[in-house]
Design a protein around this motif. Sequence first.
Motif, PDB file in Angstrom:
ATOM      1  N   GLY A  32       0.554  -0.651   0.189  1.00 15.26           N
ATOM      2  CA  GLY A  32       0.393  -0.211   0.091  1.00 15.26           C
ATOM      3  C   GLY A  32       1.212   1.521  -0.131  1.00 15.26           C
ATOM      4  O   GLY A  32       0.908   1.896   0.608  1.00 15.26           O
ATOM      5  N   LYS A  33       2.232   1.227  -0.679  1.00 18.08           N
ATOM      6  CA  LYS A  33       3.006   2.364  -0.327  1.00 18.08           C
ATOM      7  C   LYS A  33       2.770   3.636  -1.229  1.00 18.08           C
ATOM      8  O   LYS A  33       2.318   4.823  -0.657  1.00 18.08           O
ATOM      9  N   THR A  34       1.770   3.372  -2.140  1.00 12.95           N
ATOM     10  CA  THR A  34       2.025   3.840  -3.570  1.00 12.95           C
ATOM     11  C   THR A  34       0.038   4.479  -2.506  1.00 12.95           C
ATOM     12  O   THR A  34      -0.391   6.190  -2.651  1.00 12.95           O
ATOM     13  N   SER A  35      -0.971   4.313  -2.252  1.00 12.89           N
ATOM     14  CA  SER A  35      -2.215   4.832  -2.204  1.00 12.89           C
ATOM     15  C   SER A  35      -2.042   5.647  -0.590  1.00 12.89           C
ATOM     16  O   SER A  35      -2.539   6.347  -0.460  1.00 12.89           O
ATOM     17  N   ILE A  36      -1.044   4.738   0.008  1.00 10.05           N
ATOM     18  CA  ILE A  36      -1.353   5.451   1.808  1.00 10.05           C
ATOM     19  C   ILE A  36      -0.032   7.009   1.619  1.00 10.05           C
ATOM     20  O   ILE A  36      -0.760   8.008   2.441  1.00 10.05           O
ATOM     21  N   LYS A  38       0.015   9.012  -1.298  1.00  9.01           N
ATOM     22  CA  LYS A  38      -0.290  10.034  -1.926  1.00  9.01           C
ATOM     23  C   LYS A  38      -1.465  10.298  -0.789  1.00  9.01           C
ATOM     24  O   LYS A  38      -1.466  11.403  -0.948  1.00  9.01           O
ATOM     25  N   ARG A  39      -2.500   9.735   0.117  1.00  7.63           N
ATOM     26  CA  ARG A  39      -3.181  10.469   0.827  1.00  7.63           C
ATOM     27  C   ARG A  39      -2.404  11.092   2.084  1.00  7.63           C
ATOM     28  O   ARG A  39      -2.712  12.277   2.451  1.00  7.63           O
ATOM     29  N   LEU A  44      -0.316  16.191   4.810  1.00  8.12           N
ATOM     30  CA  LEU A  44       0.752  17.414   5.685  1.00  8.12           C
ATOM     31  C   LEU A  44       0.940  18.039   4.345  1.00  8.12           C
ATOM     32  O   LEU A  44       1.849  18.724   5.425  1.00  8.12           O
ATOM     33  N   GLU A  45       0.402  17.803   3.788  1.00  7.67           N
ATOM     34  CA  GLU A  45      -0.188  18.948   2.773  1.00  7.67           C
ATOM     35  C   GLU A  45       2.194  19.488   2.247  1.00  7.67           C
ATOM     36  O   GLU A  45       2.746  20.098   2.295  1.00  7.67           O
ATOM     37  N   LEU A  46       2.315  18.103   1.741  1.00 10.26           N
ATOM     38  CA  LEU A  46       4.056  17.772   0.990  1.00 10.26           C
ATOM     39  C   LEU A  46       3.891  17.394  -0.239  1.00 10.26           C
ATOM     40  O   LEU A  46       2.690  17.136  -1.404  1.00 10.26           O
ATOM     41  N   PRO A 172     -10.230   0.862   5.106  1.00 12.02           N
ATOM     42  CA  PRO A 172     -10.029   2.005   4.413  1.00 12.02           C
ATOM     43  C   PRO A 172      -8.503   2.141   4.641  1.00 12.02           C
ATOM     44  O   PRO A 172      -7.626   2.972   5.723  1.00 12.02           O
ATOM     45  N   THR A 173      -7.581   3.263   3.383  1.00  6.49           N
ATOM     46  CA  THR A 173      -6.819   3.558   3.386  1.00  6.49           C
ATOM     47  C   THR A 173      -6.995   4.925   4.695  1.00  6.49           C
ATOM     48  O   THR A 173      -6.192   4.846   5.073  1.00  6.49           O
ATOM     49  N   ASN A 174      -7.450   5.411   4.736  1.00  8.72           N
ATOM     50  CA  ASN A 174      -7.448   6.429   5.798  1.00  8.72           C
ATOM     51  C   ASN A 174      -7.584   6.408   7.276  1.00  8.72           C
ATOM     52  O   ASN A 174      -6.652   6.775   7.402  1.00  8.72           O
TER      53      ASN A 174
END
Length: 201
Positions: A32-36, A38-39, A44-46, A172-174
């Motif tokens: 889940g590195k990409t989906s996590i 991105k969120r 974190l506004e990065l 859920p990813t969030n």
Amino acid sequence: MRDDFSQANRSQMTVSFMPPKTIVLVGLMGSGKTSIGKRLAKRLELAFYDSDIEVEQAAGYPIKEIYDIFGEQAFLDGEQRVIKRLLDQPTHVLATGGGSFANEPTRKVVKEKAISVWLKADLDTLVARVSRRSDRPMFTDTNHQEVLEQLIAERYPVFEEADVHVQTLDEPTNATVDRVIQAMSDFIRAKYPDYYVLKSV
């Protein structure tokens, strides 16, 4: 209902941090590195980068073709150079390939220049996720579980060297992002107290 709403608000107003370094997500393919990532970057506004995409852009080939044409070692060498270049950029969130952190030169530069977060997933979760993809260079149509069992045996002891460990679950990813933020918050409070702040994320 009021208690539920208050609890939801508290989950968003968490003790957080100003990242002192780039956050590098490590783990096997399917963790889940990409989906996590991105969120997490959005919260974190990065900026967010995916090292697989950056490698493909640098090489001009899809990753599977890089393996086929140039071989695994050439891919790992190129990936290390790409990740080193990315880590010289302003603080961001970086999702890495499944073998990146297992490659000693790459692991060394990540330890020097970033905070590493291991997204750990169990075998069944990885098999289910990887089986949906056809672009993984190490897999055929039928060998997902066998290859993943071998990779877990080889790489999980190395992933233990990551700064922060977070188990990824069937959720859920969030929700996973929330747990990554809390784990990083605890780590930064201990290691980088000047960057520990109250912030809504």
